[in-house]
Write an enzyme that holds these catalytic residues in place. Sequence first.
Site, PDB file in Angstrom:
ATOM      1  N   LYS A 118       0.833  -1.201   0.000  1.00 35.67           N
ATOM      2  CA  LYS A 118       0.000   0.000   0.000  1.00 35.67           C
ATOM      3  C   LYS A 118       0.868   1.251   0.000  1.00 35.67           C
ATOM      4  O   LYS A 118       0.658   2.168  -0.800  1.00 35.67           O
ATOM      5  CB  LYS A 118      -0.929  -0.004   1.218  1.00 35.67           C
ATOM      6  CG  LYS A 118      -1.866   1.201   1.270  1.00 35.67           C
ATOM      7  CD  LYS A 118      -2.785   1.153   2.479  1.00 35.67           C
ATOM      8  CE  LYS A 118      -2.054   1.512   3.745  1.00 35.67           C
ATOM      9  NZ  LYS A 118      -2.958   1.664   4.911  1.00 35.67           N
ATOM     10  N   ASP A 136      -6.210   0.588   0.328  1.00 35.54           N
ATOM     11  CA  ASP A 136      -6.472   0.884   1.732  1.00 35.54           C
ATOM     12  C   ASP A 136      -7.866   0.388   2.104  1.00 35.54           C
ATOM     13  O   ASP A 136      -8.534  -0.274   1.310  1.00 35.54           O
ATOM     14  CB  ASP A 136      -6.323   2.381   1.999  1.00 35.54           C
ATOM     15  CG  ASP A 136      -7.322   3.225   1.221  1.00 35.54           C
ATOM     16  OD1 ASP A 136      -8.182   2.665   0.516  1.00 35.54           O
ATOM     17  OD2 ASP A 136      -7.254   4.463   1.316  1.00 35.54           O
TER      18      ASP A 136
END
Length: 211
Positions: A118, A136
Site C-alpha cells: 500500500k 487501503d
Amino acid sequence: METKELALEVIKRLKTQYPDSDCTLDYDEAWKLLVSVRLAAQCTDARVNIVVVDLFAKFPGIKELAAAPVGQIEEIIRLGKSKARDISACMKMLCDEFNGCVPDNMKDLLRLPGVGRKSANLIMGDVFGQPAIVTDTHCIRLCNRIGLVDQIKDPKKVEMALWKIIPPEESNSFCHRLVDHGRAVCTARTTPYCDKCCLADVCRARKEFDR
C-alpha cells in the site's frame, strides 16, 4: 454490466464527483511522504499532518532523522514504538543503500522497513507519477460493495484483481477518489448515504439491498 465496463463507469462518475481528489497527507519531499504513510496506519491523515510538523522541524532531512534516537522520534510522534523504529530503520537504509534518495521502483521500496505494498504504491503514484493501486480500507470496502471485486478482503488480492480492470493511467487518481467517496458517502462506521451516491444505480450492494 461486465466488470471492466462497470469499472470504467465508476471511474467516469467518481471523476465528475471528485475532480480534484489527491493525497491528503501533507508533504513536499518524497521521504516525508514515506514517513507520513507509515504513521498513517491506524491513524487519520489529519492527525499525521499535525504530528509530522514537529518531527520534521526537529529532524529536517533524511540524515538527521536517520541519526535520531528512536526514543526521540517516539516522543514526538506518540504513535507507537514500532512506527518510530520503522522510521528510523527506513531512513538509515535510505542513507546506507540509496544515497539518501527514495527509490523509484516497487522492488526497492518494498525492501524498506515498514513499507508494504500500500505504501509503496502510494509513493509510486504520487511521487513518481507511475500507475499505482493503493488498496487501503476505503478501496477494499468500496470495491467489494460496488462489485468490482467479489468478497475479496486481502489487500494484495484486491490490488491484483483491480489491475485487470482499471486502466493504468486512471489507477492512482481512482484510488484517491475512492477515499473521498468512502469518507463522504460510502462510509464504514455509519449507514452508507446511498440516497446521495453517484454510483447507487450501478452498485451491487445497493441492488441487493433493494431486492
